[in-house]
Write a protein that holds these residues in place. Sequence first.
Motif, PDB file in Angstrom:
ATOM      1  N   LEU A 161       0.846  -1.192   0.000  1.00  0.00           N
ATOM      2  CA  LEU A 161       0.000   0.000   0.000  1.00  0.00           C
ATOM      3  C   LEU A 161       0.878   1.238   0.000  1.00  0.00           C
ATOM      4  CD1 LEU A 161      -2.778  -0.846   2.624  1.00  0.00           C
ATOM      5  CD2 LEU A 161      -2.796  -1.186   0.145  1.00  0.00           C
ATOM      6  N   LEU A 162       0.625   2.131  -0.935  1.00  0.00           N
ATOM      7  CA  LEU A 162       1.358   3.388  -1.008  1.00  0.00           C
ATOM      8  C   LEU A 162       0.773   4.361   0.005  1.00  0.00           C
ATOM      9  CD1 LEU A 162       1.517   3.723  -4.897  1.00  0.00           C
ATOM     10  CD2 LEU A 162       3.252   2.777  -3.356  1.00  0.00           C
ATOM     11  N   ASP A 163       1.649   5.109   0.666  1.00  0.00           N
ATOM     12  CA  ASP A 163       1.213   6.093   1.650  1.00  0.00           C
ATOM     13  C   ASP A 163       0.783   7.384   0.965  1.00  0.00           C
ATOM     14  OD1 ASP A 163       1.841   4.377   3.780  1.00  0.00           O
ATOM     15  OD2 ASP A 163       3.922   5.087   3.834  1.00  0.00           O
ATOM     16  N   ASP A 164      -0.059   8.144   1.655  1.00  0.00           N
ATOM     17  CA  ASP A 164      -0.417   9.510   1.263  1.00  0.00           C
ATOM     18  C   ASP A 164      -1.075   9.624  -0.104  1.00  0.00           C
ATOM     19  OD1 ASP A 164       0.674  10.447   3.700  1.00  0.00           O
ATOM     20  OD2 ASP A 164       2.681  10.408   2.796  1.00  0.00           O
ATOM     21  N   VAL A 165      -1.884   8.642  -0.479  1.00  0.00           N
ATOM     22  CA  VAL A 165      -2.639   8.735  -1.728  1.00  0.00           C
ATOM     23  C   VAL A 165      -4.059   9.181  -1.404  1.00  0.00           C
ATOM     24  CG1 VAL A 165      -1.249   7.052  -2.990  1.00  0.00           C
ATOM     25  CG2 VAL A 165      -3.227   6.269  -1.672  1.00  0.00           C
ATOM     26  N   SER A 166      -4.795   9.609  -2.414  1.00  0.00           N
ATOM     27  CA  SER A 166      -6.153  10.102  -2.228  1.00  0.00           C
ATOM     28  C   SER A 166      -7.074   9.011  -1.683  1.00  0.00           C
ATOM     29  CB  SER A 166      -6.685  10.619  -3.565  1.00  0.00           C
ATOM     30  OG  SER A 166      -8.021  10.993  -3.447  1.00  0.00           O
ATOM     31  N   ALA A 167      -6.933   7.817  -2.213  1.00  0.00           N
ATOM     32  CA  ALA A 167      -7.731   6.676  -1.763  1.00  0.00           C
ATOM     33  C   ALA A 167      -7.040   5.397  -2.238  1.00  0.00           C
ATOM     34  CB  ALA A 167      -9.149   6.732  -2.322  1.00  0.00           C
ATOM     35  N   VAL A 168      -7.322   4.320  -1.529  1.00  0.00           N
ATOM     36  CA  VAL A 168      -6.789   3.012  -1.932  1.00  0.00           C
ATOM     37  C   VAL A 168      -7.862   1.962  -1.687  1.00  0.00           C
ATOM     38  CG1 VAL A 168      -5.709   2.542   0.307  1.00  0.00           C
ATOM     39  CG2 VAL A 168      -4.852   1.392  -1.738  1.00  0.00           C
ATOM     40  N   MET A 169      -7.925   1.003  -2.593  1.00  0.00           N
ATOM     41  CA  MET A 169      -8.816  -0.146  -2.440  1.00  0.00           C
ATOM     42  C   MET A 169      -7.986  -1.417  -2.607  1.00  0.00           C
ATOM     43  SD  MET A 169     -12.117   0.951  -4.739  1.00  0.00           S
ATOM     44  CE  MET A 169     -11.102   1.471  -6.128  1.00  0.00           C
ATOM     45  N   VAL A 170      -8.125  -2.338  -1.675  1.00  0.00           N
ATOM     46  CA  VAL A 170      -7.564  -3.672  -1.846  1.00  0.00           C
ATOM     47  C   VAL A 170      -8.684  -4.497  -2.462  1.00  0.00           C
ATOM     48  CG1 VAL A 170      -6.652  -5.719  -0.699  1.00  0.00           C
ATOM     49  CG2 VAL A 170      -5.958  -3.431   0.069  1.00  0.00           C
ATOM     50  N   CYS A 171      -8.358  -5.154  -3.577  1.00  0.00           N
ATOM     51  CA  CYS A 171      -9.373  -5.885  -4.333  1.00  0.00           C
ATOM     52  C   CYS A 171      -8.998  -7.358  -4.467  1.00  0.00           C
ATOM     53  CB  CYS A 171      -9.514  -5.310  -5.736  1.00  0.00           C
ATOM     54  SG  CYS A 171      -9.959  -3.561  -5.762  1.00  0.00           S
ATOM     55  N   ARG A 172      -9.986  -8.216  -4.282  1.00  0.00           N
ATOM     56  CA  ARG A 172      -9.833  -9.633  -4.605  1.00  0.00           C
ATOM     57  C   ARG A 172     -10.103  -9.767  -6.096  1.00  0.00           C
ATOM     58  NH1 ARG A 172     -13.250 -13.643  -5.514  1.00  0.00           N
ATOM     59  NH2 ARG A 172     -15.022 -12.413  -4.804  1.00  0.00           N
ATOM     60  N   LYS A 173      -9.160 -10.320  -6.813  1.00  0.00           N
ATOM     61  CA  LYS A 173      -9.352 -10.481  -8.255  1.00  0.00           C
ATOM     62  C   LYS A 173     -10.410 -11.546  -8.511  1.00  0.00           C
ATOM     63  CE  LYS A 173      -6.036 -11.141 -10.802  1.00  0.00           C
ATOM     64  NZ  LYS A 173      -4.892 -11.967 -10.989  1.00  0.00           N
TER      65      LYS A 173
END
Length: 157
Positions: free
Chosen positions: A105-117
């Motif tokens: 996970l990258l820090d300081d981004v606008s938003a992040v989603m962890v996705c199950r493919k």
Amino acid sequence: MAEETFRRVFRKHPAGVAIVTAAGEGGPVGFTATSLASLSSAPPLVSFGVGRRASSWATVCAAEFVAVHLLETDQQQLATVFARSGADRFAPPTSWRTGPHGVPLLDDVSAVMVCRKVYDLPAGDHTLVIGQPVYAREGAAARPLVYLDGRYGSVSR
């Protein structure tokens, strides 16, 4: 339609800029994507394309989980690093940590989603990946980074 005509047409279409990351046996991988799309809200699904010649293609396709990061307008340098072939994308100054399901996970981004493919579909010289978000983190109000006519830019409200 000729490939060059197709490319010229899409240079006129602004796209949001995201970074997709995945964990691999050789370490984390990632790439800059302008193909991210919201595919469905019930159930939540996202899609993106990854080039079959990309260094991260095999790891992303083999991964069970990926992370999708939305970038801010001031993160052009980060987008450039993850777009550059042969770059050590996770070396400083990139700030990151291991997140849920082992994905970087990258820090300081606008938003992040962890996705199950849930699906990989061969599509020309790319693979279309469909993922179902299982975790999300939002930052402050976004000034999204966009890509238009071969350059990064921003959207104002």
